[in-house]
Write a protein that holds these residues in place. Structure first.
Motif, PDB file in Angstrom:
ATOM      1  N   LEU A 257       0.818  -1.211   0.000  1.00 14.75           N
ATOM      2  CA  LEU A 257       0.000   0.000   0.000  1.00 14.75           C
ATOM      3  C   LEU A 257       0.856   1.266   0.000  1.00 14.75           C
ATOM      4  CD1 LEU A 257      -2.943  -0.993   2.354  1.00 14.75           C
ATOM      5  CD2 LEU A 257      -2.891  -0.916  -0.142  1.00 14.75           C
ATOM      6  N   ASP A 258       2.031   1.214   0.567  1.00 14.30           N
ATOM      7  CA  ASP A 258       2.931   2.366   0.468  1.00 14.30           C
ATOM      8  C   ASP A 258       3.401   2.549  -0.968  1.00 14.30           C
ATOM      9  OD1 ASP A 258       2.686   2.924   3.097  1.00 14.30           O
ATOM     10  OD2 ASP A 258       4.757   2.500   3.659  1.00 14.30           O
ATOM     11  N   GLN A 259       3.672   1.445  -1.654  1.00 17.92           N
ATOM     12  CA  GLN A 259       4.049   1.529  -3.060  1.00 17.92           C
ATOM     13  C   GLN A 259       2.882   2.083  -3.880  1.00 17.92           C
ATOM     14  OE1 GLN A 259       5.648  -2.322  -4.389  1.00 17.92           O
ATOM     15  NE2 GLN A 259       6.094  -2.783  -2.247  1.00 17.92           N
ATOM     16  N   TYR A 260       1.690   1.619  -3.569  1.00 16.10           N
ATOM     17  CA  TYR A 260       0.496   2.098  -4.271  1.00 16.10           C
ATOM     18  C   TYR A 260       0.332   3.605  -4.086  1.00 16.10           C
ATOM     19  CZ  TYR A 260      -4.441   2.447  -5.621  1.00 16.10           C
ATOM     20  OH  TYR A 260      -5.627   2.808  -6.227  1.00 16.10           O
ATOM     21  N   ARG A 261       0.479   4.073  -2.843  1.00 17.21           N
ATOM     22  CA  ARG A 261       0.317   5.500  -2.562  1.00 17.21           C
ATOM     23  C   ARG A 261       1.307   6.347  -3.359  1.00 17.21           C
ATOM     24  NH1 ARG A 261       0.089   5.446   2.815  1.00 17.21           N
ATOM     25  NH2 ARG A 261      -2.081   6.064   3.068  1.00 17.21           N
ATOM     26  N   GLU A 262       2.500   5.835  -3.539  1.00 11.80           N
ATOM     27  CA  GLU A 262       3.521   6.585  -4.273  1.00 11.80           C
ATOM     28  C   GLU A 262       3.218   6.688  -5.761  1.00 11.80           C
ATOM     29  OE1 GLU A 262       6.303   8.251  -3.467  1.00 11.80           O
ATOM     30  OE2 GLU A 262       5.832   8.039  -1.348  1.00 11.80           O
ATOM     31  N   LEU A 263       2.505   5.712  -6.308  1.00 13.95           N
ATOM     32  CA  LEU A 263       2.351   5.627  -7.761  1.00 13.95           C
ATOM     33  C   LEU A 263       0.954   5.967  -8.265  1.00 13.95           C
ATOM     34  CD1 LEU A 263       4.330   2.309  -8.457  1.00 13.95           C
ATOM     35  CD2 LEU A 263       5.038   4.635  -9.035  1.00 13.95           C
ATOM     36  N   VAL A 264      -0.059   5.904  -7.406  1.00 16.23           N
ATOM     37  CA  VAL A 264      -1.425   6.033  -7.899  1.00 16.23           C
ATOM     38  C   VAL A 264      -1.694   7.423  -8.461  1.00 16.23           C
ATOM     39  CG1 VAL A 264      -2.424   6.699  -5.653  1.00 16.23           C
ATOM     40  CG2 VAL A 264      -3.847   5.552  -7.378  1.00 16.23           C
ATOM     41  N   GLN A 265      -2.401   7.459  -9.580  1.00 15.18           N
ATOM     42  CA  GLN A 265      -2.771   8.694 -10.253  1.00 15.18           C
ATOM     43  C   GLN A 265      -4.179   9.128  -9.830  1.00 15.18           C
ATOM     44  OE1 GLN A 265      -0.319  10.284 -12.517  1.00 15.18           O
ATOM     45  NE2 GLN A 265       0.661   8.909 -11.066  1.00 15.18           N
ATOM     46  N   PRO A 266      -4.577  10.338 -10.154  1.00 16.73           N
ATOM     47  CA  PRO A 266      -5.875  10.837  -9.696  1.00 16.73           C
ATOM     48  C   PRO A 266      -7.043  10.070 -10.303  1.00 16.73           C
ATOM     49  CG  PRO A 266      -4.450  12.636 -10.421  1.00 16.73           C
ATOM     50  CD  PRO A 266      -3.793  11.375 -10.847  1.00 16.73           C
ATOM     51  N   LEU A 267      -8.220  10.267  -9.718  1.00 14.18           N
ATOM     52  CA  LEU A 267      -9.437   9.651 -10.230  1.00 14.18           C
ATOM     53  C   LEU A 267      -9.691  10.030 -11.685  1.00 14.18           C
ATOM     54  CD1 LEU A 267     -11.691  10.035  -7.117  1.00 14.18           C
ATOM     55  CD2 LEU A 267     -11.464   7.916  -8.411  1.00 14.18           C
ATOM     56  N   SER A 268      -9.323  11.232 -12.064  1.00 13.43           N
ATOM     57  CA  SER A 268      -9.517  11.670 -13.443  1.00 13.43           C
ATOM     58  C   SER A 268      -8.731  10.821 -14.423  1.00 13.43           C
ATOM     59  CB  SER A 268      -9.128  13.144 -13.600  1.00 13.43           C
ATOM     60  OG  SER A 268      -7.840  13.386 -13.062  1.00 13.43           O
ATOM     61  N   CYS A 269      -7.723  10.077 -13.930  1.00 13.41           N
ATOM     62  CA  CYS A 269      -6.966   9.134 -14.749  1.00 13.41           C
ATOM     63  C   CYS A 269      -7.316   7.690 -14.414  1.00 13.41           C
ATOM     64  CB  CYS A 269      -5.469   9.348 -14.568  1.00 13.41           C
ATOM     65  SG  CYS A 269      -4.861  10.900 -15.240  1.00 13.41           S
ATOM     66  N   GLY A 270      -8.411   7.483 -13.670  1.00 10.21           N
ATOM     67  CA  GLY A 270      -8.845   6.129 -13.357  1.00 10.21           C
ATOM     68  C   GLY A 270      -8.073   5.469 -12.244  1.00 10.21           C
ATOM     69  N   THR A 271      -7.278   6.241 -11.485  1.00 15.16           N
ATOM     70  CA  THR A 271      -6.422   5.720 -10.406  1.00 15.16           C
ATOM     71  C   THR A 271      -5.500   4.604 -10.903  1.00 15.16           C
ATOM     72  OG1 THR A 271      -8.066   4.125  -9.542  1.00 15.16           O
ATOM     73  CG2 THR A 271      -8.067   6.352  -8.598  1.00 15.16           C
ATOM     74  N   VAL A 272      -4.992   4.733 -12.121  1.00 16.01           N
ATOM     75  CA  VAL A 272      -3.986   3.780 -12.590  1.00 16.01           C
ATOM     76  C   VAL A 272      -2.683   4.054 -11.851  1.00 16.01           C
ATOM     77  CG1 VAL A 272      -5.043   3.543 -14.870  1.00 16.01           C
ATOM     78  CG2 VAL A 272      -3.259   5.266 -14.499  1.00 16.01           C
ATOM     79  N   LEU A 273      -1.774   3.093 -11.904  1.00 21.99           N
ATOM     80  CA  LEU A 273      -0.478   3.265 -11.257  1.00 21.99           C
ATOM     81  C   LEU A 273       0.524   3.819 -12.254  1.00 21.99           C
ATOM     82  CD1 LEU A 273      -0.114   0.066  -9.039  1.00 21.99           C
ATOM     83  CD2 LEU A 273      -1.101   2.301  -8.483  1.00 21.99           C
ATOM     84  N   GLY A 274       1.064   4.995 -11.955  1.00 28.21           N
ATOM     85  CA  GLY A 274       2.055   5.599 -12.820  1.00 28.21           C
ATOM     86  C   GLY A 274       1.415   6.376 -13.956  1.00 28.21           C
ATOM     87  N   CYS A 275       1.998   7.502 -14.300  1.00 26.36           N
ATOM     88  CA  CYS A 275       1.452   8.353 -15.351  1.00 26.36           C
ATOM     89  C   CYS A 275       1.642   7.714 -16.718  1.00 26.36           C
ATOM     90  CB  CYS A 275       2.119   9.724 -15.321  1.00 26.36           C
ATOM     91  SG  CYS A 275       1.393  10.883 -16.499  1.00 26.36           S
ATOM     92  N   ARG A 276       0.572   7.709 -17.533  1.00 28.25           N
ATOM     93  CA  ARG A 276       0.631   7.124 -18.878  1.00 28.25           C
ATOM     94  C   ARG A 276       0.733   8.199 -19.960  1.00 28.25           C
ATOM     95  NH1 ARG A 276       0.527   3.559 -15.625  1.00 28.25           N
ATOM     96  NH2 ARG A 276      -0.504   1.535 -15.784  1.00 28.25           N
ATOM     97  N   ALA A 277       0.853   9.479 -19.558  1.00 25.36           N
ATOM     98  CA  ALA A 277       0.844  10.568 -20.550  1.00 25.36           C
ATOM     99  C   ALA A 277      -0.353  10.406 -21.472  1.00 25.36           C
ATOM    100  CB  ALA A 277       2.146  10.583 -21.340  1.00 25.36           C
ATOM    101  N   CYS A 278      -1.537  10.242 -20.846  1.00 21.32           N
ATOM    102  CA  CYS A 278      -2.740   9.867 -21.589  1.00 21.32           C
ATOM    103  C   CYS A 278      -3.437  11.039 -22.248  1.00 21.32           C
ATOM    104  CB  CYS A 278      -3.730   9.168 -20.645  1.00 21.32           C
ATOM    105  SG  CYS A 278      -4.229  10.189 -19.240  1.00 21.32           S
ATOM    106  N   GLY A 279      -2.990  12.254 -21.995  1.00 21.51           N
ATOM    107  CA  GLY A 279      -3.624  13.409 -22.610  1.00 21.51           C
ATOM    108  C   GLY A 279      -4.692  14.037 -21.752  1.00 21.51           C
ATOM    109  N   LEU A 280      -4.985  13.438 -20.587  1.00 18.37           N
ATOM    110  CA  LEU A 280      -6.031  13.971 -19.719  1.00 18.37           C
ATOM    111  C   LEU A 280      -5.513  15.048 -18.777  1.00 18.37           C
ATOM    112  CD1 LEU A 280      -7.864  10.677 -18.745  1.00 18.37           C
ATOM    113  CD2 LEU A 280      -8.782  12.511 -20.157  1.00 18.37           C
ATOM    114  N   CYS A 281      -4.212  15.103 -18.596  1.00 16.27           N
ATOM    115  CA  CYS A 281      -3.678  15.955 -17.543  1.00 16.27           C
ATOM    116  C   CYS A 281      -3.701  17.443 -17.891  1.00 16.27           C
ATOM    117  CB  CYS A 281      -2.245  15.542 -17.223  1.00 16.27           C
ATOM    118  SG  CYS A 281      -2.113  13.858 -16.597  1.00 16.27           S
TER     119      CYS A 281
END
Length: 588
Positions: A546-570
């Motif tokens: 869960l500490d690893q998750y907290r470090e990597l999780v992205q906002p709800l607007s990105c679906g809370t995926v782990l790590g930034c995907r440069a998806c164009g939403l930001c």
């Protein structure tokens, strides 16, 4: 259908020269599994089995595997069963305040990647069951982009379907209420014995069945796949049809990113709105879009399409219709047929046909369990996405079908940093009728993985305050909750230094479900001058996944995926990055 050996094949990434080191190693490893040397050229398919002995949801999946293997072998491919984590909302929700539930979704995606990419397998067929497995399998499909079929493996036979008192959802609701009121639970213990009468996911239209329907609406499951009774002949027919569809996808080289597009995502959103599905499908569909490299704002799609998508059924917990009745009336296939004037019918599906072509085989609406678009249950959305000065990136409310409740609420904020504080605020009188209760600091990072707040909602109901107190949180609540004005998954979350983190007791909050707005009536310069919100230290924080998750999780607007995907939403969408001191090592 012709077997794979009899039709022209695309190049397979799993094949290596028989004389190479990798080719020889595979021959050595697979010969004890009964695979002959003359079979090594065949397509190699991962059967993703997210099974576990911990819950009834998964109890039948191991029985599906040998049948599926036999079907795939007969069609000329080599099946390999792989395993993943398998969370159950009712069982693995105990530790760390339920943080292992949502976070396990992304762990499953990584499990699939490790096996499929590590071995360079050619395709995936996924046995999807409980809440997080279907989105995880869809996310893995989008990320890896090898031919993939989702098999919704069905819902459990419930006591309620037998005319008894309860299913598992009813037991959950009544037990949660009793925990608040301190009433005896002896009768509930007896009811629990009759609530679940077979393997499969929860019988109501909560997250599991909602995501099964979403998979079909995306085009990633065979037509007529959902909902389906677990272990029924229809389920077994779906298994056989899914195997044939996957082999056809391999031969035609049809891949998930050919199917998961902005159009198919919007079709799935329409389907969720039409059935009044779980609010959690928003973040899951957003995560699927991100993993498939589809630049679409799912939150805004729910917000805008909700105004023109009629509600065509009223299945528990939205209404009284049982999922069995919904299935017998045509289920997702009939919903998609009725919605076709509103859908993007040229979206491709795993069958190689379009959504519109598949819909012609579906049964028409019966006008009772499933209504037509001209005679719906409601034109008010059951899933309402709100934005405004308190939720610039979005928030969500669930409403009953039909919805006769109030849609506006304005009142002073009463701010709490935990469920326990808020429940105590009911008892000690701090929270009064007319107030807007705010629980913050339990979002994707703060929870982590979105803390559950259902116990507070049940406490409001038990004290007769459900319709007198509005509730706003950056956490989440059960899909079974659709009473009063309850707003969840506020984004940016409090810990991200969004407006929610700067709310103070007495601030006026205005909610308008009809307009889809959630506003803080405090001047912007005054809000900006306030101190940054600091999450109180959690007694059980520290260490592990869960500490690893907290470090990597992205906002709800990105679906809370782990790590930034440069998806164009930001760009221009996130109002603030996460502060590095509280999990902002990876910012969006």
């Amino acid at each position: 259908m012709a077997v794979m050996e009899e039709i022209k094949m695309v190049d397979l990434r799993s094949n290596f020269s028989p004389s190479s080191a990798l080719g020889i190693a595979r021959r050595a490893e697979w010969r004890p599994l009964g695979i002959r040397a003359d079979e090594l050229h065949k397509p190699k398919v991962a059967i993703v089995n997210s099974s576990s002995d911990l819950a009834a949801c998964f109890a039948h999946l191991d029985d599906i595997v040998p049948v599926l293997k036999k079907e795939l072998r007969a069609l000329g491919v080599l099946p390999f069963e792989i395993r993943t984590a398998a969370p159950s909302d009712f069982i693995t929700s105990v530790g760390r305040g339920g943080s292992y539930i949502l976070s396990a979704r992304d762990l499953m995606v990584n499990d699939v990647e490790v096996a499929v990419e590590g071995a360079q397998l050619d395709a995936i067929i996924a046995l999807s069951s409980c809440d997080k497995t279907t989105p995880a399998h869809l996310m893995a499909a989008g990320r890896l982009n090898v031919p993939t079929v989702i098999i919704p493996c069905g819902y459990q036979h419930s006591g309620m379907a037998e005319g008894r008192e309860a299913d598992v959802e009813e037991i959950f609701l009544q037990a949660a209420m009793a925990a608040v009121t301190k009433e005896p639970t002896d009768h509930l213990q007896e009811m629990a014995d009759d609530a679940i009468l077979s393997p499969g996911v929860c019988a109501g239209l909560a997250t599991a069945n909602s995501m099964h329907i979403a998979a079909e609406a995306l085009g990633m499951a065979v037509p007529g796949a959902a909902p389906v009774r677990a272990n029924s002949e229809r389920m077994w027919d779906n298994v056989r049809r899914s195997a044939a569809a996957l082999v056809d996808m391999i031969q035609r080289d049809i891949r998930p990113r050919d199917i998961i597009t902005a159009a198919s995502i919007r079709n799935a959103v329409r389907a969720m709105l039409a059935v009044g599905g779980s609010t959690t499908t928003i973040k899951h569909l957003q995560a699927v879009a991100v993993e498939a490299h589809v630049d679409v704002d799912v939150w805004e799609a729910f917000r805008t399409l909700g105004r023109s998508t009629p509600v065509l059924c009223s299945v528990r917990p939205n209404g009284t219709t049982l999922t069995e009745q919904f299935e017998d009336a045509g289920g997702a296939a009939t919903i998609l047929r009725e919605l076709m004037p509103l859908l993007e019918g040229d979206a491709l599906t795993i069958t190689g046909h379009t959504m519109a072509e598949n819909a012609t085989a579906a049964a028409p609406a019966d006008g009772d369990v499933i209504r037509t678009i001209d005679t719906p249950y409601s034109t008010d959305p059951a899933i309402v996405v709100l934005r405004g000065t308190l939720a610039p990136d979005g928030s969500v409310a669930k409403r009953p079908v039909p919805d006769s409740g109030t849609k506006q609420f304005t009142g002073p904020a009463r701010v709490f940093d935990s469920r326990e504080q808020a429940i105590a605020g009911i008892s000690d009188g701090r929270l009064q009728p007319g107030d807007v209760a705010v629980i913050r600091g339990i979002g994707a990072v703060g929870g982590p993985a979105l803390g559950f707040t259902s116990s507070f909602i049940f406490a409001l109901n038990a004290r007769g305050l459900a319709d007198k107190v509005a509730f706003v949180t950056d956490g989440q609540f059960s899909g079974l909750v659709n009473q009063g004005i309850t707003i969840g998954e506020v984004s940016p979350e409090g810990i991200a230094d969004g407006p929610l983190g700067r709310v103070r007791d007495g601030d006026e909050i205005a909610i308008d479900l009809a307009a889809g707005s959630l506003d803080l009536h405090v001047p912007a310069d005054e809000v900006a001058a306030r101190d940054v919100y600091v999450r109180p230290e959690s007694a059980d924080a520290g260490g592990g996944y869960l500490d690893q998750y907290r470090e990597l999780v992205q906002p709800l607007s990105c679906g809370t995926v782990l790590g930034c995907r440069a998806c164009g939403l930001c760009e221009g969408h996130h109002t603030a990055p996460l502060p590095a001191a509280v999990g902002g090592g990876v910012t969006a």
